[in-house]
Design an enzyme around this catalytic site. Sequence first.
Site, PDB file in Angstrom:
ATOM      1  N   PRO A 215       0.853  -1.201   0.000  1.00 53.23           N
ATOM      2  CG  PRO A 215      -0.084  -1.144   2.111  1.00 53.23           C
ATOM      3  CD  PRO A 215       0.809  -1.936   1.251  1.00 53.23           C
TER       4      PRO A 215
ATOM      5  CG  ASP B 237       5.187  -1.526   2.158  1.00 53.86           C
ATOM      6  OD1 ASP B 237       4.023  -1.482   2.594  1.00 53.86           O
ATOM      7  OD2 ASP B 237       5.754  -2.583   1.811  1.00 53.86           O
ATOM      8  CG  HIS B 238       0.492   3.115   5.516  1.00 55.90           C
ATOM      9  ND1 HIS B 238       0.151   2.637   6.751  1.00 55.90           N
ATOM     10  CD2 HIS B 238       0.321   4.455   5.543  1.00 55.90           C
ATOM     11  CE1 HIS B 238      -0.232   3.650   7.526  1.00 55.90           C
ATOM     12  NE2 HIS B 238      -0.129   4.772   6.820  1.00 55.90           N
ATOM     13  NE  ARG B 239       3.321  -4.481   2.526  1.00 55.35           N
ATOM     14  CZ  ARG B 239       3.832  -5.355   1.669  1.00 55.35           C
ATOM     15  NH1 ARG B 239       3.252  -6.539   1.516  1.00 55.35           N
ATOM     16  NH2 ARG B 239       4.919  -5.048   0.971  1.00 55.35           N
ATOM     17  CG  LEU B 240       7.904  -1.695   6.066  1.00 53.82           C
ATOM     18  CD1 LEU B 240       9.347  -2.128   6.233  1.00 53.82           C
ATOM     19  CD2 LEU B 240       7.295  -2.497   4.935  1.00 53.82           C
TER      20      LEU B 240
END
Lengths: 337, 433, 381
Positions: free
Chosen positions: B228, B404-407
């Site tokens: 994302p 990367d909005h996951r991390l």
Amino acid sequence: MTTPGSTAPPLTTLTLGAALNAGLRQAMADDDTVMLVGEDIGRLGGVFRVTAGLQDAFGADRVVDSLLAESGIVGTAIGLALRGYRPVCEIQFDGFVYPAFDQIVSQLAKMRARSNGRLSLPVTIRIPVGGGIGAVEHHSESNEAYFCHTAGLRVVACASPADAHWMIQQAVACDDPVIFYEPKQRYWDKADVAVGPVPGSAPGLGAARLARQGDDATLIAYGPTVRTALDAATVAAGEGRSYEVIDLRSLSPIDLPLLERSVRKTGRAVVIHEAPSFVGLGAEIAAALTERCFTALEAPVQRVCGYNVPYPPARAERLYLPDIDRVLDAVDATFSY
Amino acid sequence: MAEINQFRLPDVGEGLTEAEIVAWRVAVGDTVLTNDTLVEVETAKAVVELPSPFPGTVLALLAEAGQTVQVGTPIVAIGDPAAVPAAPAAAAPEAAVPEAAVPEAAVPEERPEVLVGYGPTRTTVARRPRRSPAVPVPGRPGVPASRRPLAPPPVRKLARNLGVDLTTVEPTGTRGHVTRQDVQQASENRRPGRPAGPGAPPAEIRTPIQGIRKRTAAAVVASAFTAPHVTEWLTVDVKRSLRLLETLRDDPSYRDVRLTPLLLIARAVLHALAAHPEANASWRADTNEIVQFRDVNLGIAAATPRGLVVPNIPAANRLTARALAAALAELTATARAGKTTTERLRHGTFTITNFGVFGVDGATPILNPGEAAILGVGRIAERPWAHKGKVRLRPVLTLALSFDHRLVDGELGSELLAHIGRLLERPELSIVT
Amino acid sequence: MTGQLLHPQAAAGSAREEGETSEALPGLLAADGTLRSSPGLSLDVTPRLACGLYRDMVLGRRLDQEAYHLQRQGELGLWLSCRGQEAAQVGSIRGLNDGDYVFPSYREQAAALCRGIDPAGLLAQWRGCSHSGWDPTAHNFHIYSLVLATQLLHATGYALGVARDRKRDPLIDDIVLVYFGDGAASQGDANEAFNWAAASNAPVIFFCQNNQWAISTPSSAQSSTRLHQRAEGFGLRSALVDGNDVLGVHAATRAAAASVRAGGRPAFIEAVTYRMAGHSTSDNPDIYREADEVARWQARDPIVRLRALLDARGWAEPGFYQALESEADALAAQTREACLALPPPRLEDTFRNTFAAEPASLREEREGYTTYQESFDDHAR
């Protein structure tokens, strides 16, 4: 060597045999340890007259009619060399060198190495080589591969009168043993020769010679086939192709840098020799060029050689020897890849 | 002097492999001189007496009469009796073996029988340990460069089959030659069909999807639709950075260094990542972990004739500014020449992409697959800007950070971007932060 | 396996040989150590001469023996013993001037020592460290030739060179001597050399050590005529002598040398001797020759018979034999030590010693070889 500032010697038209004669004459005048030994070379002047007049000029001491014993010719030459002389042996015909084979490959080639560098054998062995003169058997051999394969020997082949005149002097002056091949079918070729000592600008004994410039293919030849290659190039020029011709001159060692430069330029190589193709010099050159020029090659290195049969009777020899058509076909083949 | 010498059975006949002990001529305890006869042995060729190579006392007979022994096997030990610890009393001389005095008989190498010489020794079937790798043949010195393109014959054939003119292909081979890959890529990179001949241009032009274009597309799709993406923007006044570059240009120690804004941007990125190392990481779904890297392998996106590539500078964080400048220059030149190696395309941890060279202000860069963030850099343009309370024309630069909005969450991403921008606005802050 | 006669003629050879006891062969020193006379052989036999020759033979035998031991100990790959032939070698080489060039075959250790060649030099090629072990020009003693009879042609050519030099400078009076065996006399090169030398009057002495055996072929099978007779047929000044009689050999060689030096025909000397050991350390002579033949020749040992003369005449000074024994011991020890210390050969040297002027291609190959070796951990720097 010529002194600087002196005028260049005039050119004289000589046959290849006469050019050799003049070269031997010069070598003997320059160094009185030089002596000639061979069958019928003195009074007769040699069966091809290459040594004509030299016994009169230098005496029977220095131009010696030897006994009819090839092993003896080379063996005693070794002894003379050990004593400090510089013998030039003549083997009357290529096919008669074999009785001297042991003296050449076991003794002449190895004496320096086996004496740990202490003993020097500056012996030259002149051998008329090749076919094309309508001779009987054993008189048209090409046996250079045996000697090229022997470490410790230098092997050279002259192809033209001017070259022969200088090369024989260089061979005699060389401190290593030299097998000196003379193309007997070219003994009567004529050309202009600068008679005299070898000038400092002359190519070394180990150097190949660019006999003709070209761009489309490289023809590599020595001794009798240089003329064949040049003739093929002439015909090709009329057909719109430009072939480069290299006269190898030195068969061992081979002037690979010069060959490489040419093949990198043209991308195509054809080796031409009278000796049979199997395990001949063409095989060595093909392998070496492939190693060095692999990415520059448009086609495999071609070889145009004698067939792998004993030399045929005189009336069939033109079918055996490399000729213009076989050479041109081989070059054409390199354009088909 | 406590010395023990072993006499190993020699090859006495130019290539013999063994001999049979016929009879010992000495006994344990006898004193022998050099060359005294020790033993009679029988070989395939003859019965031979072996003389002693050493003077001394016979300490042990290591083979029995009637025994066949391989060449190289010790048959007798001779030396100083004081060297030997108490030996068991020998009933039969042949059987005496002093304790711990005689090393084990070495197993000799097998040798086939030959007529002359020492015979071939069979070597162990293993490579001889190497000090340095076998030297590959580099280009031969003194050979002039070829005017003609270089290519091994099979590649020439391929080029002919594909209709590729070798003179137009950039060679990447180690010997300066065109490789198979080069030819294939040249074939793929050819512009889709130009209209040929007179007449109206065709209605449509079809180009097969293959090669680098296909691979780039796959990577971009994987990245864009897995991670994302959030993109944040920051526009900064880079006057001070530009002035710094000017100053450095006059500095003799930077004389041979290529000084560009990209250098300062890269330094700012590295500085920021040092403060925010969680952004120098990778989301690994396959191992279900986030991997944070100690070093920054800084990728620079480059448009090359072959397409978009992202070569990276390994451990860029460890380089001095000068070294980094050199690395950037080399990276760019290599990429433009199409010579970037596969190794340098792998293991990047952070990427900078410069679209300012195309004259645009900003973009939403797509992450290099596997990375957590990417900094997009637009053009530097003069804009009216607030400067010391007045409106002035200032060189401004827009930075776009996608992450990367996951991390990387918003806070981290913002702090990272702000940090980079701060340093570009006020490079001197790097001394105190 | 007992001795099995391979050659029917071997028996005949022995019979012929029986007819040639020392008394039948020309010579000056009988097997029992008494002096005798022979037509054509004259020598002023002095104590000094006799003791000198005795010493040379003893040292030659001791060197030979030590080398044999070293081979049996695995320090030499091969050794070709000259045991029994000391008189033939010492007597002949001591009959030459130091400036006379000598071409050996491969078994002339006793002669080599007389020319001052280092024992280690004599062993180097048998240890596999080199193909030759001394500087020929420093000793006027050529390197060994392993191709049978090849050196006869070399010697002939060398002598022709000497003859040429003499024309330039009459003070030059050296000659050439070449050693070879009964087997080598069958080779083409040997016969070419006999003919060539005779036809060109080369100042060379062909010295044949007929030691009765060419490996397992007896000399009687090697030739239909006696070698010295064949030589006459070629036109050489030919002589036969008891090869185990050092005084006879010495006299024969001096006579031949004087004649050749004065411009006479090239000479041929057949020295009848015996190869007491096998052809080499790889050989087993028991297979092809009888023990009693060896015993017969043992009774004609060259050193024993000269000792008998010295003792009978009291020609040895007090302490002579002890001093000689010590000298021999020292020579043996020195030989052993030097042998073990011989450096192994380096292939780089073979590269460099192939040509006087190294071609570029060979230099490239040599450098490639060096680089290759240096790439290995175990390469000694």
